[in-house]
Design a protein around this motif. Structure first.
Motif, PDB file in Angstrom:
ATOM      1  N   ALA A 426       0.919  -1.393  -0.148  1.00 11.19           N
ATOM      2  CA  ALA A 426      -0.060  -0.376  -0.416  1.00 11.19           C
ATOM      3  C   ALA A 426       0.828   1.324  -0.095  1.00 11.19           C
ATOM      4  N   ASP A 427       0.451   2.190  -0.832  1.00 13.97           N
ATOM      5  CA  ASP A 427       1.469   3.277  -1.209  1.00 13.97           C
ATOM      6  C   ASP A 427       0.968   4.181  -0.100  1.00 13.97           C
ATOM      7  N   PRO A 428       2.077   4.842   0.843  1.00 21.27           N
ATOM      8  CA  PRO A 428       0.571   6.010   1.537  1.00 21.27           C
ATOM      9  C   PRO A 428       0.666   7.093   0.469  1.00 21.27           C
ATOM     10  N   ARG A 429       1.245   7.407  -0.499  1.00 22.02           N
ATOM     11  CA  ARG A 429       0.363   8.343  -1.290  1.00 22.02           C
ATOM     12  C   ARG A 429      -0.235   8.431  -1.931  1.00 22.02           C
ATOM     13  N   VAL A 430      -0.954   6.881  -1.802  1.00 25.32           N
ATOM     14  CA  VAL A 430      -2.283   6.621  -2.540  1.00 25.32           C
ATOM     15  C   VAL A 430      -3.335   6.006  -1.565  1.00 25.32           C
ATOM     16  N   VAL A 431      -2.884   6.676  -0.345  1.00 20.66           N
ATOM     17  CA  VAL A 431      -4.382   5.826   0.910  1.00 20.66           C
ATOM     18  C   VAL A 431      -4.043   7.711   0.801  1.00 20.66           C
ATOM     19  N   PHE A 432      -3.353   8.430   0.819  1.00 18.20           N
ATOM     20  CA  PHE A 432      -4.070   9.582   1.939  1.00 18.20           C
ATOM     21  C   PHE A 432      -4.619  10.282   0.600  1.00 18.20           C
ATOM     22  N   HIS A 433      -4.523  10.039  -0.486  1.00 24.85           N
ATOM     23  CA  HIS A 433      -5.103  10.569  -1.545  1.00 24.85           C
ATOM     24  C   HIS A 433      -6.614   9.873  -1.557  1.00 24.85           C
ATOM     25  N   GLN A 434      -6.822   8.625  -1.215  1.00 25.48           N
ATOM     26  CA  GLN A 434      -7.778   7.958  -1.241  1.00 25.48           C
ATOM     27  C   GLN A 434      -9.366   8.379   0.286  1.00 25.48           C
ATOM     28  N   ALA A 435      -7.960   9.108   0.830  1.00 24.10           N
ATOM     29  CA  ALA A 435      -8.369   9.547   3.099  1.00 24.10           C
ATOM     30  C   ALA A 435      -9.359  10.492   2.770  1.00 24.10           C
ATOM     31  N   VAL A 436      -8.486  11.708   1.649  1.00 22.04           N
ATOM     32  CA  VAL A 436      -8.903  13.166   1.109  1.00 22.04           C
ATOM     33  C   VAL A 436     -10.135  13.181   0.202  1.00 22.04           C
ATOM     34  N   LYS A 437     -10.161  12.282  -0.324  1.00 23.90           N
ATOM     35  CA  LYS A 437     -11.424  12.405  -1.593  1.00 23.90           C
ATOM     36  C   LYS A 437     -12.975  11.434  -0.689  1.00 23.90           C
ATOM     37  N   LEU A 438     -12.250  10.608  -0.002  1.00 28.69           N
ATOM     38  CA  LEU A 438     -13.385  10.330   1.212  1.00 28.69           C
ATOM     39  C   LEU A 438     -14.043  11.374   1.925  1.00 28.69           C
ATOM     40  N   LEU A 439     -13.122  12.306   2.816  1.00 27.84           N
ATOM     41  CA  LEU A 439     -13.075  13.234   3.488  1.00 27.84           C
ATOM     42  C   LEU A 439     -14.324  14.157   2.308  1.00 27.84           C
ATOM     43  N   LEU A 440     -13.223  14.823   0.953  1.00 25.06           N
ATOM     44  CA  LEU A 440     -14.324  16.022   0.336  1.00 25.06           C
ATOM     45  C   LEU A 440     -15.318  14.899   0.596  1.00 25.06           C
ATOM     46  N   ASP A 441     -15.984  14.104   0.129  1.00 25.21           N
ATOM     47  CA  ASP A 441     -17.460  12.983  -0.704  1.00 25.21           C
ATOM     48  C   ASP A 441     -18.022  13.450   1.229  1.00 25.21           C
ATOM     49  N   ASN A 442     -17.427  13.181   2.233  1.00 24.91           N
ATOM     50  CA  ASN A 442     -18.228  12.983   3.031  1.00 24.91           C
ATOM     51  C   ASN A 442     -18.595  14.133   3.722  1.00 24.91           C
ATOM     52  N   ALA A 443     -17.549  15.354   3.513  1.00 20.00           N
ATOM     53  CA  ALA A 443     -18.222  17.437   3.142  1.00 20.00           C
ATOM     54  C   ALA A 443     -19.015  17.664   2.777  1.00 20.00           C
ATOM     55  N   LYS A 444     -18.857  17.221   1.358  1.00 23.44           N
ATOM     56  CA  LYS A 444     -20.514  17.526   0.472  1.00 23.44           C
ATOM     57  C   LYS A 444     -21.333  16.652   0.640  1.00 23.44           C
ATOM     58  N   LYS A 445     -21.457  15.882   0.886  1.00 27.44           N
ATOM     59  CA  LYS A 445     -22.869  15.205   1.034  1.00 27.44           C
ATOM     60  C   LYS A 445     -23.224  15.721   2.822  1.00 27.44           C
ATOM     61  N   GLN A 446     -22.338  16.064   3.757  1.00 30.19           N
ATOM     62  CA  GLN A 446     -22.947  17.094   4.950  1.00 30.19           C
ATOM     63  C   GLN A 446     -23.206  17.932   4.022  1.00 30.19           C
ATOM     64  N   GLU A 447     -23.035  18.818   3.511  1.00 28.89           N
ATOM     65  CA  GLU A 447     -23.483  20.231   3.487  1.00 28.89           C
ATOM     66  C   GLU A 447     -24.408  20.105   2.123  1.00 28.89           C
ATOM     67  N   GLN A 448     -24.747  18.705   0.807  1.00 24.55           N
ATOM     68  CA  GLN A 448     -25.783  18.864   0.602  1.00 24.55           C
ATOM     69  C   GLN A 448     -26.993  18.607   2.252  1.00 24.55           C
ATOM     70  N   ILE A 449     -26.652  17.717   2.712  1.00 22.26           N
ATOM     71  CA  ILE A 449     -28.021  17.727   3.099  1.00 22.26           C
ATOM     72  C   ILE A 449     -28.878  18.554   4.357  1.00 22.26           C
ATOM     73  N   ALA A 450     -27.569  19.382   4.446  1.00 26.38           N
ATOM     74  CA  ALA A 450     -27.878  20.404   5.781  1.00 26.38           C
ATOM     75  C   ALA A 450     -28.067  21.999   4.264  1.00 26.38           C
ATOM     76  N   GLN A 451     -28.184  21.627   3.367  1.00 28.86           N
ATOM     77  CA  GLN A 451     -29.160  22.295   2.079  1.00 28.86           C
ATOM     78  C   GLN A 451     -30.220  21.746   1.795  1.00 28.86           C
ATOM     79  N   GLU A 452     -30.580  20.109   2.514  1.00 32.14           N
ATOM     80  CA  GLU A 452     -31.668  20.283   1.078  1.00 32.14           C
ATOM     81  C   GLU A 452     -32.327  21.063   2.831  1.00 32.14           C
ATOM     82  N   GLU A 453     -31.686  20.982   4.247  1.00 24.76           N
ATOM     83  CA  GLU A 453     -32.862  20.853   5.557  1.00 24.76           C
ATOM     84  C   GLU A 453     -33.349  22.186   5.945  1.00 24.76           C
TER      85      GLU A 453
END
Length: 493
Positions: A426-453
């Protein structure tokens, strides 16, 4: 015996030793501190041993100049010729005074040099303004007649400066890069000792004890880096000492004499031990290459050349205000054209060498680019403004990541050649990119949920009935729907 001593004073020293055949001869130094105002000569008694009888004569000459010359004659029985004559002097000296290192002296002289250039340029301007027109014309004619002499003098000075610079070229360790080095390594070692004492005095109340686990981890990392890079002479010849400072600052630095300073804020910023090895390797690279001496040498040369321009600015500008503005522009040009680009170059070289040191220490060099990606996200979260790279003394985080990504394959080959254990797939660079992408996706989902509410609340607020007040009729106004009963009542009245 006293009469013999008084007579021997008048004889030559060599004749005294030759005449005393009945005394064995040797020379020794008397460690006495007797300072008499008259010369004296004393002889010791005969001494006997259990095997043979030997004789010794001790002659101590003391004068007003506080020069002690002490001679003891000793000679074996079979040999009657004196062997050694060694007069000694006793000097009373005070303790040694530590001279300031040459780089520190030059740094202290910088403000004085600028002040001298300003005064000289301003004096030339005042002298030229006060000069009568006819003398100005004569000076111009004199300068034109001797223009070739002036050109020759300038060329000779430029040649002399070029020779001085060429004779101070040096080869950089590890990288083999040719560089200018005006100050010797010994001078900067002395400066490092002075700087280290100043830092120890500054951080004396915030240093972590050596028994602290954080201190032990840093000390172990430095020891491994030094042991695995013993082939580098600049590392093996320096005693490395670790100092951990308790502070939130994300920083670490290493002095040329081997003093390592690291803040606990840096220990909290790194994600794992591999990133810590890379950071300490980067800082040790600065020390072993001698970047401080190299940067001071270039700064000194640029400073001397800028003094000529500074003198010309103060001599040509008609007013002091214009000269101050020109001085400020000149300092900024020197800063942005020489100092900061050279500092960024040294930082990039330290990244390259530090990655090699970490690879030979069997660290996962793929964690190096990840650290600077973490620092970029950390700066964004803190809301720090992003400044252009040409305004900074360090490369941008993105450029550092790109450079390290290019150097990682070579560092991995070097690591494999050092009999290091295999790295995880497991390349730490790939793991970091995947973790950052997951965090960004979760942040976007939370933002969308907040906007819908928020939108649902706004729609719900529009559908609710608002309370209505009864209509009020004024004179001349027409009745509206819902007010028919009120209108009929009024008409009936």
């Amino acid at each position: 015996m006293e009469q013999i001593c008084i007579r021997l004073v008048k004889l030559d020293m060599l004749s005294i030793i030759r005449a005393s055949n009945r005394f064995p001869s040797a020379i020794r130094c008397c460690g006495q501190r007797l300072f008499l105002r008259r010369a004296s000569l004393c002889a010791s008694d005969l001494t006997r041993t259990n095997s043979s009888v030997t004789a010794a004569a001790s002659f101590c000459l003391r004068s007003r100049s506080r020069l002690n010359t002490c001679i003891t004659a000793f000679r074996p029985a079979a040999e009657r010729v004196p062997r050694i004559i060694q007069p000694t002097r006793e000097f009373h000296t005070s303790g040694r005074l530590r001279a300031l290192p040459a780089p520190l002296i030059w740094m202290l002289l910088k403000p004085l040099q600028k002040l001298t250039a300003i005064i000289l340029g301003r004096s030339i301007r005042k002298w030229w303004i006060a000069l009568p027109p006819n003398k100005k014309q004569l000076f111009r004619e004199w300068t034109w007649r001797r223009r070739w002499h002036l050109v020759g003098a300038g060329t000779g000075l430029l040649f002399f400066v070029s020779i001085c610079l060429l004779t101070h070229l040096d080869e950089s360790p590890v990288t083999g890069r040719t560089r200018l080095l005006l100050f010797s390594r010994e001078n900067f070692m002395e400066l490092a000792r002075v700087t280290g004492e100043a830092y120890m005095e500054e951080f004396k109340d915030s240093l972590i004890a050596p028994s602290d686990p954080r201190h032990q981890v840093v000390e172990q990392v430095v020891r491994v880096l030094a042991e695995r890079n013993q082939d580098v002479a600049e590392i093996s010849s320096v005693p490395w000492t670790v100092h951990v400072v308790d502070g939130p600052t994300i920083n670490a630095f290493v002095l040329p004499d081997g003093n390592v300073f690291i803040f606990t804020g840096m220990l909290e910023a790194v994600a794992d031990i591999h990133q810590l090895v890379f950071i300490l390797g980067h800082e040790m690279a600065h020390a072993l290459i001698g970047h401080a001496a190299e940067q001071a040498s270039l700064s000194h040369v640029v400073e001397l050349l800028s003094l000529i321009l500074l003198t010309a600015i103060w001599a040509i500008c008609p007013r002091d205000s214009f000269a101050v503005l020109g001085h400020w522009i000149q300092s900024k040009l020197v800063q942005f054209l020489f100092d900061r680009p050279f500092s960024r170059k040294l930082e990039a070289e330290a990244d390259q060498v530090g990655l090699k040191l970490a690879a030979k220490a069997c660290a996962d060099v793929r964690a190096g680019p990840v650290f600077w990606q973490q620092m970029e996200i950390y700066d964004q979260l803190r809301g720090e403004p992003t400044i252009p790279e040409w305004l900074s003394t360090h490369p941008s985080h993105q450029n550092r990541v790109r450079q390290l990504d290019r150097l990682v394959p070579e560092a991995l080959e070097l690591r494999a050649s050092c009999d290091c254990p295999a790295l995880p797939k497991a390349d730490p660079r790939v793991v970091f990119h995947q973790a950052v992408k997951l965090l960004l996706d979760n942040a976007k989902k939370q933002e969308q949920i907040a906007q819908e509410e928020k939108n649902e609340k706004e729609r719900a607020g529009v559908m609710l009935p608002f309370p209505q007040s009864p209509p009020v009729l004024t004179q001349g106004s027409q009745p509206q729907r819902g007010g028919v009963l009120a209108t009929s009542t009024l008409l009936s009245k």
